[in-house]
Design a protein around this motif. Structure first.
Motif, PDB file in Angstrom:
ATOM      1  N   PHE A  28       0.798  -1.236   0.000  1.00 14.92           N
ATOM      2  CA  PHE A  28       0.000   0.000   0.000  1.00 14.92           C
ATOM      3  C   PHE A  28       0.825   1.278   0.000  1.00 14.92           C
ATOM      4  O   PHE A  28       0.268   2.376  -0.103  1.00 14.92           O
ATOM      5  CB  PHE A  28      -0.942  -0.011   1.214  1.00 14.92           C
ATOM      6  CG  PHE A  28      -1.796  -1.245   1.287  1.00 14.92           C
ATOM      7  CD1 PHE A  28      -2.725  -1.516   0.295  1.00 14.92           C
ATOM      8  CD2 PHE A  28      -1.638  -2.158   2.313  1.00 14.92           C
ATOM      9  CE1 PHE A  28      -3.501  -2.665   0.347  1.00 14.92           C
ATOM     10  CE2 PHE A  28      -2.409  -3.318   2.373  1.00 14.92           C
ATOM     11  CZ  PHE A  28      -3.347  -3.565   1.385  1.00 14.92           C
ATOM     12  N   LYS A  72      -7.261  -6.121   4.611  1.00 10.78           N
ATOM     13  CA  LYS A  72      -7.031  -4.930   3.786  1.00 10.78           C
ATOM     14  C   LYS A  72      -7.094  -5.270   2.288  1.00 10.78           C
ATOM     15  O   LYS A  72      -7.521  -4.437   1.490  1.00 10.78           O
ATOM     16  CB  LYS A  72      -5.687  -4.312   4.155  1.00 10.78           C
ATOM     17  CG  LYS A  72      -5.669  -3.789   5.596  1.00 10.78           C
ATOM     18  CD  LYS A  72      -4.402  -3.037   5.933  1.00 10.78           C
ATOM     19  CE  LYS A  72      -4.481  -2.481   7.346  1.00 10.78           C
ATOM     20  NZ  LYS A  72      -3.292  -1.677   7.712  1.00 10.78           N
ATOM     21  N   VAL A 102      -9.636  -3.701  -0.628  1.00 12.30           N
ATOM     22  CA  VAL A 102      -9.272  -3.245  -1.979  1.00 12.30           C
ATOM     23  C   VAL A 102     -10.220  -3.862  -3.006  1.00 12.30           C
ATOM     24  O   VAL A 102     -10.678  -3.196  -3.941  1.00 12.30           O
ATOM     25  CB  VAL A 102      -7.809  -3.610  -2.307  1.00 12.30           C
ATOM     26  CG1 VAL A 102      -7.465  -3.219  -3.739  1.00 12.30           C
ATOM     27  CG2 VAL A 102      -6.861  -2.931  -1.334  1.00 12.30           C
ATOM     28  N   VAL A 116      -7.080   2.244  -1.767  1.00  9.78           N
ATOM     29  CA  VAL A 116      -6.052   1.914  -0.776  1.00  9.78           C
ATOM     30  C   VAL A 116      -5.723   3.155   0.034  1.00  9.78           C
ATOM     31  O   VAL A 116      -6.020   4.293  -0.377  1.00  9.78           O
ATOM     32  CB  VAL A 116      -4.764   1.392  -1.457  1.00  9.78           C
ATOM     33  CG1 VAL A 116      -5.028   0.105  -2.213  1.00  9.78           C
ATOM     34  CG2 VAL A 116      -4.154   2.447  -2.369  1.00  9.78           C
ATOM     35  N   ASN A 122      -7.909   8.208   1.038  1.00 12.63           N
ATOM     36  CA  ASN A 122      -8.269   7.008   0.287  1.00 12.63           C
ATOM     37  C   ASN A 122      -7.957   7.235  -1.188  1.00 12.63           C
ATOM     38  O   ASN A 122      -8.421   8.222  -1.776  1.00 12.63           O
ATOM     39  CB  ASN A 122      -9.747   6.680   0.459  1.00 12.63           C
ATOM     40  CG  ASN A 122     -10.080   6.290   1.890  1.00 12.63           C
ATOM     41  OD1 ASN A 122      -9.240   5.754   2.605  1.00 12.63           O
ATOM     42  ND2 ASN A 122     -11.309   6.570   2.324  1.00 12.63           N
TER      43      ASN A 122
END
Length: 481
Positions: free
Chosen positions: A215, A256, A260, A266, A274
């Protein structure tokens, strides 16, 4: 009856006759076309439920016909026939909208199975999804993924079907089976071609660094974060991200990844914004994710989001007919890479390679070939250039391997000889094949008879003196018990 009228297009009269007779016997109305132009005219003026098309015909080829028919008959199901079982043909046919792909010669049971599949498909939907007809660029799969076994042909067909869409794919298989190559094939045959393909091995990165790799992070997010870094998802924006060994991903990161997939956005480590991402996910694992789900080591909701289209790669030991193709491919690559003169495998060496179990799969085979190319100064590789393989076969395993070696040797040389018939003088095939299998055949029989030449001559059906002469000429060592 859901299926009534069928078109068969093939420039071979015998093929048209066989198929028409078999299909009419089952009650279908069958029209015949001898070339692509005639087939197109029939399709334009009639309603068909199924078209069986040869890939190579005068006028339009089967692939060209797929494109033209899709513009006219979106509900017509088409099956491509070909005498060349190449991966490129399989992928291209499925990409262009073929319902199935079959290789000549085939049993009529194959046609029956296809018709049954068509019946079931029409019960679910009246239209097939139109696959993308043309890609601006092509990733030449046949130069990277090698194999014509039934298992690999199924993989090629799945790639052709799934590549044009954006569905998530889960590639499963043992280490060394080529999971990343399949992911790349999907990407480079999709509408995302020309966009990034980013690969990340989740097992190769420490858990405390994996999140920032995926990320990204903001400047000052942690000690050492002296500047902003984009994560793999942002780098892959518009393209495909390949998450290898996803079964090793920590549970907190799995949540996470699920976000996505659901939200398509992300957040960098240390950030609050975001960031929208348009990324297709192809995941891979050598583990049993369903078992990990039962053990609460993998999120069930993530598993179902990843497993939209599963692709199972079989180990090399289950598709040994592909080994000679892979060996030739790796030999060519290794010689070019190492800048050495071309090398080939002797029939005995090829038989040994074909019968080995290859626990490391294609990757192990590639490394074995490269090692032999480096260490051998001879242009012809023999079993002595692969000592590790011979050492693993003892007792009953060696006997079974010998049986398989002879079978593989005969089959391989026969196919190779028949393939090059046009280059041989008349009557040469017998001498060519016999010369290349005579020594391993005699040695094989003598090993079975523990060196008993009388018994060996009986089994071979030759005179004992002839056998003794062959032993001397061919330099065959007799076992001494």
């Amino acid at each position: 009856m859901l299926l009534n009228r069928i078109l068969v297009a093939d420039d071979e009269e015998s093929m048209r006759w066989v198929l028409s007779k078999a299909l009419r016997k089952k009650g279908f109305t069958v029209d015949l076309a001898r070339d692509g132009e005639e087939a197109l005219r029939l399709i334009q003026s009639n309603e068909y439920d199924l078209a069986i098309l040869d890939i190579k015909m005068p006028g339009f080829t089967g692939l060209e016909l797929l494109d033209k028919v899709r513009e006219l008959k979106h509900d017509l199901l088409m099956v491509i026939m070909t005498a060349e079982a190449s991966m490129k043909n399989a992928v291209e046919a499925m990409k262009r909208g073929a319902y199935d792909y079959i290789t000549k010669p085939f049993d009529l049971d194959v046609i029956d199975a296809i018709i049954e599949k068509v019946h079931k498909a029409r019960e679910i939907t009246s239209q097939m999804t139109i696959l993308r007809e043309e890609l601006k660029e092509r990733y030449h799969l046949e130069k990277n993924i090698i194999g014509n076994s039934p298992a690999m042909r199924e993989v090629y067909k799945t790639i052709g079907k799934v590549a044009p869409s954006d569905v998530t794919v889960l590639v499963q298989g043992e280490s060394g089976t080529g999971k990343e190559l399949i992911a790349r094939a999907i990407h480079f045959n999709s509408k995302r071609i020309g966009k990034p393909f980013i690969a990340l091995n989740c097992a190769a990165i420490p858990k405390d660094l994996l999140e920032s790799e995926l990320f990204g992070f903001e400047k000052g997010a942690f000690t050492g974060a002296v500047e902003r870094k984009l994560g793999k998802f942002e780098q892959a924006n518009g393209g495909t991200i390949f998450l290898d060994e996803i079964g090793d991903m920590p549970l907190d990161l799995q949540a996470k990844i699920l976000r996505v997939l659901q939200e398509k956005e992300v957040t960098r480590t240390g950030g609050s914004q975001n960031i929208a991402v348009d990324v297709r996910i192809v995941a891979a694992t050598n583990q049993n994710l369903e078992e990990l789900v039962r053990k609460k080591q993998f999120r069930e909701d993530l598993f179902y989001r990843l497993n939209v289209v599963p692709i199972q790669l079989v180990p090399l030991r289950e598709r040994k007919e592909d080994v000679p193709l892979l060996v030739d491919y790796f030999l060519q690559n290794a010689c070019a890479e190492l800048e050495v003169s071309p090398k080939k495998c002797s029939p005995e060496a090829m038989a040994l390679l074909t019968t080995h179990s290859w626990p490391g799969n294609v990757r192990e085979l590639e490394n074995t070939i490269k090692r032999a190319v480096i260490l051998s100064s001879d242009p012809l590789l023999t079993p002595s250039d692969f000592p590790g393989l011979r050492a693993r076969q003892t007792g009953s395993e060696a006997t079974a391997a010998d049986d398989l070696s002879l079978e593989a040797l005969v089959d391989m040389k026969l196919r190779a000889s028949l393939t090059n018939l046009d280059k041989m003088e008349s009557g040469d095939i017998y001498n060519l094949v016999l010369k290349q299998i005579e020594r391993p055949l005699i040695r094989f029989v003598l090993e079975k008879t523990r060196g008993n030449q009388v018994k060996g001559a009986e089994i071979l059906g030759i005179n004992r003196n002839t056998l003794r002469k062959k032993i001397q000429e061919l330099g065959i060592e007799l076992r001494k018990d």
